[in-house]
Structure formats: structure tokens, C-alpha cells
Scaffold this active site. Structure first.
Site, PDB file in Angstrom:
ATOM      1  CE  LYS A   1      -4.616  -1.307   3.796  1.00 49.43           C
ATOM      2  NZ  LYS A   1      -3.078  -1.776   2.657  1.00 49.43           N
TER       3      LYS A   1
ATOM      4  CG  LEU B   1     -17.988  -2.099   1.071  1.00 53.74           C
ATOM      5  CD1 LEU B   1     -19.041  -2.454   2.389  1.00 53.74           C
ATOM      6  CD2 LEU B   1     -18.737  -2.076  -0.207  1.00 53.74           C
ATOM      7  N   PRO B   2     -15.159   1.086   0.538  1.00 45.32           N
ATOM      8  CG  PRO B   2     -16.189   3.269  -0.399  1.00 45.32           C
ATOM      9  CD  PRO B   2     -16.357   1.872  -0.198  1.00 45.32           C
TER      10      PRO B   2
ATOM     11  CB  THR C   1      -8.354   0.427   4.720  1.00 44.11           C
ATOM     12  OG1 THR C   1      -7.892  -0.837   4.110  1.00 44.11           O
ATOM     13  CG2 THR C   1      -7.096   1.437   5.512  1.00 44.11           C
TER      14      THR C   1
ATOM     15  CE  LYS D   1      -9.863   5.059   3.508  1.00 37.43           C
ATOM     16  NZ  LYS D   1     -10.408   3.012   2.937  1.00 37.43           N
TER      17      LYS D   1
HETATM   18  P1  NAD Z   1     -12.773   1.533  -4.778  1.00 41.52           P
HETATM   19  O1  NAD Z   1     -14.017   2.584  -4.551  1.00 41.52           O
HETATM   20  O2  NAD Z   1     -12.461   1.161  -6.005  1.00 41.52           O
HETATM   21  O3  NAD Z   1     -14.210   0.511  -4.593  1.00 41.52           O
HETATM   22  C1  NAD Z   1     -15.601   0.258  -3.863  1.00 41.52           C
HETATM   23  C2  NAD Z   1     -16.670  -0.661  -3.913  1.00 41.52           C
HETATM   24  O4  NAD Z   1     -17.289  -0.721  -3.133  1.00 41.52           O
HETATM   25  C3  NAD Z   1     -17.610   0.092  -5.428  1.00 41.52           C
HETATM   26  O5  NAD Z   1     -17.782  -0.741  -6.349  1.00 41.52           O
HETATM   27  C4  NAD Z   1     -18.431   0.787  -4.804  1.00 41.52           C
HETATM   28  O6  NAD Z   1     -19.525   0.574  -5.653  1.00 41.52           O
HETATM   29  C5  NAD Z   1     -18.501  -0.268  -4.205  1.00 41.52           C
HETATM   30  N1  NAD Z   1     -19.570  -0.329  -3.119  1.00 41.52           N
HETATM   31  C6  NAD Z   1     -19.457   1.407  -1.815  1.00 41.52           C
HETATM   32  N2  NAD Z   1     -20.969   1.828  -1.409  1.00 41.52           N
HETATM   33  C7  NAD Z   1     -21.564  -0.072  -1.347  1.00 41.52           C
HETATM   34  C8  NAD Z   1     -22.061  -0.345  -0.758  1.00 41.52           C
HETATM   35  N3  NAD Z   1     -22.532   0.285   0.086  1.00 41.52           N
HETATM   36  N4  NAD Z   1     -22.892  -1.764  -1.293  1.00 41.52           N
HETATM   37  C9  NAD Z   1     -21.857  -2.540  -2.359  1.00 41.52           C
HETATM   38  N5  NAD Z   1     -20.859  -2.176  -2.665  1.00 41.52           N
HETATM   39  C10 NAD Z   1     -20.701  -0.934  -2.128  1.00 41.52           C
HETATM   40  O7  NAD Z   1     -12.132   0.776  -3.500  1.00 41.52           O
HETATM   41  P2  NAD Z   1     -11.138  -0.027  -3.820  1.00 41.52           P
HETATM   42  O8  NAD Z   1      -9.752   0.509  -4.419  1.00 41.52           O
HETATM   43  O9  NAD Z   1     -10.892  -1.445  -3.921  1.00 41.52           O
HETATM   44  O10 NAD Z   1     -10.838   0.462  -2.346  1.00 41.52           O
HETATM   45  C11 NAD Z   1     -11.478  -0.551  -1.203  1.00 41.52           C
HETATM   46  C12 NAD Z   1     -10.987  -0.584   0.154  1.00 41.52           C
HETATM   47  O11 NAD Z   1      -9.492  -1.569   0.239  1.00 41.52           O
HETATM   48  C13 NAD Z   1     -10.903   0.635   0.733  1.00 41.52           C
HETATM   49  O12 NAD Z   1     -10.986   0.356   1.902  1.00 41.52           O
HETATM   50  C14 NAD Z   1      -9.310   0.621   0.283  1.00 41.52           C
HETATM   51  O13 NAD Z   1      -8.430   1.671   1.702  1.00 41.52           O
HETATM   52  C15 NAD Z   1      -8.913  -0.484   0.446  1.00 41.52           C
HETATM   53  N6  NAD Z   1      -7.218  -0.973  -0.274  1.00 41.52           N
HETATM   54  C16 NAD Z   1      -7.186  -0.285  -2.063  1.00 41.52           C
HETATM   55  C17 NAD Z   1      -6.216  -0.824  -2.497  1.00 41.52           C
HETATM   56  C18 NAD Z   1      -5.966  -0.737  -3.447  1.00 41.52           C
HETATM   57  O14 NAD Z   1      -4.451  -0.861  -4.259  1.00 41.52           O
HETATM   58  N7  NAD Z   1      -6.401  -0.025  -4.263  1.00 41.52           N
HETATM   59  C19 NAD Z   1      -5.409  -1.409  -1.410  1.00 41.52           C
HETATM   60  C20 NAD Z   1      -5.237  -1.601  -0.282  1.00 41.52           C
HETATM   61  C21 NAD Z   1      -6.209  -1.116   0.422  1.00 41.52           C
END
Ligand code: NAD
Length: 296
Positions: free
Chosen positions: A171, A65-66, A96, A246
Site C-alpha cells: 500500500k 482509522l487515520p 494505512t 502521512k
Molecule cells: P477520515 O479522517 O475521514 O476518517 C477517520 C475516522 O476515524 C474519523 O471518522 C474519526 O472520527 C475516526 N476515529 C479516529 N480515532 C478513532 C477511535 N479511536 N475510535 C473510533 N473512531 C475513531 O479518514 P479516511 O479518509 O476515512 O481514511 C482512513 C484510513 O484509510 C487512513 O489510514 C487513510 O490513509 C486510508 N485511506 C484513505 C483513502 C481515501 O481516499 N480517503 C483511500 C485509501 C486509504
């Protein structure tokens, strides 16, 4: 093979869940966005109407999740998954989030006799798709041994950073470094281009010289230098500026609490905050290049 609930199917969670399906696990998914769920159903997962329904009766629950408030909402404050999962369900949160938040959810799980680890990832969307992510796990040695085989279906390097919350600390340090390196790389390429160099030639030179770093190797921020990265796709997909901002906020909070000085991290935080405020929050974080080059 295990019964796994996967909650959060965004840029990272979608391909991670797909790799669990490919490895032969029985995966049930939930996301607030219907199209994200459908993609996984097409890949062979089952879907659930709610997070609670997805999590019931599973061996593992994985969340991606975000931010902190979404994770605390899922497990404690809103969906209260900790009150509905079986005692032997093991929880893996790969989002994260702040170390304090991870420790809060971990402690609430422990109170109920449930095992939980924080397991944030590094490696980007490319690593998520290829199943080569690094997982940085915080939790007990027993919990680490339990989750490792599941994480191996989605990643290549599985690290045990320490107790609950330690995965998030590591991280946050890594992403602060990444932000500094990406901003620095964009700045250097911008300087070269404004002085007549071809960005591809300059990137090749620096990637084989002492300025080499991950951004130059696999995630070049200048459009057209590298195929298959967000900079060559109008900075769509990848890792959003808002999420990097964030993470830099989490680094800043940790620095304040531990009285650490992070001058480079603070500068990176301000750069990404300004970039987000200028309307770029939903773009990939390599779009910081726009600050240092006339791209439009
Ligand atoms: P994203 O915004 O693409 O995906 C988040 C998903 O969570 C969305 O599909 C959203 O609809 C869903 N969501 C939100 N609240 C929800 C709930 N209550 N129930 C069900 N689903 C819910 O974000 P992302 O890029 O996939 O990143 C996710 C996490 O991973 C973050 O914490 C980010 O910091 C971390 N991260 C991202 C990357 C990257 O390259 N994108 C790399 C490492 C870590």
C-alpha cells in the site's frame, strides 16, 4: 451472514460499513463523531457507545482509522480490544499504517490466539461507495481465505500480498506512486493552462496518450474538468492532504530502514508537506493543483 463490528466511519469507513450492511451482515458501528454513527444507523447498522462494546461477541472486527497510533491505541494501548474480543473473532485493519505497527498488532493478536490481517485499501471514496475497492492483505493463507468473503462485500480486487505487514508495504509503495503521479499530473495541466490550453482538452489528450494515469482517468485535479470528484467540489471530501503526507512519511521511513533510494517519493513528500503547511491539510490531495495554477 456475519456479526461485524466496524470502527472508524470517516470518508472511507462510512461507505465501507454501509456496503457490509447492504450485503446483509449484522453490523455494529462506533466512531468518535456522533453524526458519522447516525448516518450508518440510518443505513441499517446498530451503534455502540464504545469500541469495546461494539467488538464484543463478533465474528469480525473491521477498523478504518487515520494512522498507526490510532490502530495501536484501539487494539493494544487504550481500548485494548485484543483483551476483550472472543478468541474466534477475526480482526481486519484496513487503515494505512506502518508495516511495523501492523506487525506489532498482528503479533499481539497471535499471542492471544486471535487471527488478524492488515488489509489496507486502494480506490478512494468513489471505490468505497461503489464497493469496488482493492484490498491488499497481509497475513497467513488461512486468514486470507477467512477474510476474503467479507472483503468482497466492499471491494472487487482482493490481493494476498504476503505475511503480516506485507499489505502495508504494498500500500505504501502504491501511494508513493499515486502522490508522484498526482503531483506530476497537476504540474502538466498547470503548464498547459498557463500556455493557453483548456484543462479539459489537455486532460482528454493526455488520458489517451502516453501520459495517461489514474489521476487523469478518474480523479482529475483541475476544477471543472470532471464531475463528482473533489476538485469540482472545492477539494472537499476524498483523501486528505494530511493523510497523503502521512503515507509519504511511511514510505520515507521504509526507505531509510531498507536503504532504498526514493528521489521522486522524497520530492513528492516535500511538496505535500509544504502544501499541508500552507493550510491545505484538510483538503483533498488533488488540491496540489493549487501549487501549479492560479485557481482563486
Ligand atoms: P477520515 O479522517 O475521514 O476518517 C477517520 C475516522 O476515524 C474519523 O471518522 C474519526 O472520527 C475516526 N476515529 C479516529 N480515532 C478513532 C477511535 N479511536 N475510535 C473510533 N473512531 C475513531 O479518514 P479516511 O479518509 O476515512 O481514511 C482512513 C484510513 O484509510 C487512513 O489510514 C487513510 O490513509 C486510508 N485511506 C484513505 C483513502 C481515501 O481516499 N480517503 C483511500 C485509501 C486509504
Amino acid at each position: 451472514m456475519a456479526k461485524i463490528a466496524f470502527i472508524g466511519l470517516g470518508n472511507m469507513g462510512g461507505p465501507m460499513a454501509a456496503n457490509l450492511v447492504k450485503a446483509g451482515h449484522e453490523v455494529t458501528v462506533f466512531d468518535l463523531v456522533a453524526s458519522a454513527v447516525q448516518t450508518l444507523v440510518d443505513a441499517g447498522a446498530s451503534s455502540a457507545e464504545t469500541a469495546v462494546e461494539a467488538a464484543k461477541g463478533k465474528d469480525f472486527v473491521v477498523s478504518m482509522l487515520p494512522a498507526s497510533q490510532h490502530v495501536e491505541g484501539l487494539y493494544i494501548d487504550q481500548s485494548a480490544l485484543l483483551d476483550v474480543v472472543d478468541k474466534n473473532t477475526v480482526i481486519i485493519d484496513s487503515s494505512t499504517i506502518s508495516p511495523e505497527s501492523a506487525r506489532r498488532v498482528g503479533a499481539e493478536a497471535a499471542k492471544r490466539g486471535i487471527t488478524m490481517v492488515d488489509a489496507p485499501v486502494s480506490g478512494g471514496v468513489g471505490g468505497a461507495k461503489a464497493g469496488t475497492l482493492s484490498f491488499i492483505v497481509g497475513g497467513s493463507a488461512e486468514a486470507f481465505a477467512t477474510v476474503k468473503p467479507v472483503l468482497e462485500a466492499m471491494g472487487k480486487n482482493i490481493f494476498h500480498a504476503g505475511d503480516s505487514g506485507a499489505g502495508q508495504v504494498a500500500k505504501i509503495c502504491n501511494n508513493m506512486m499515486l502522490a508522484i503521479l498526482m503531483a506530476g499530473t497537476a504540474e502538466a495541466i498547470g503548464l498547459g493552462v498557463k500556455n493557453g490550453l483548456d484543462p479539459a482538452v489537455l486532460s482528454d489528450i493526455m488520458s489517451k496518450s502516453s501520459g495517461n494515469n489514474w489521476s487523469l482517468q478518474v480523479y482529475n485535479p483541475y476544477p471543472g474538468v470532471m464531475e463528482g470528484v473533489p476538485s469540482s467540489n472545492n477539494y472537499q471530501g476524498g483523501f486528505m492532504v494530511d493523510l497523503m503526507a502521512k503515507d509519504l512519511g511511511l514510505a520515507f521511513d521504509s526507505a531509510v530502514k531498507s536503504r532504498s533510494s526514493i528521489p521522486m517519493g522524497a520530492l513528492a513528500r516535500n511538496l505535500f508537506a509544504m502544501h499541508a503547511a500552507n493550510g491545505n491539510g484538510a483538503l483533498d490531495f488533488s488540491s496540489i493543483q493549487k501549487m501549479f495554477a492560479d485557481l482563486d
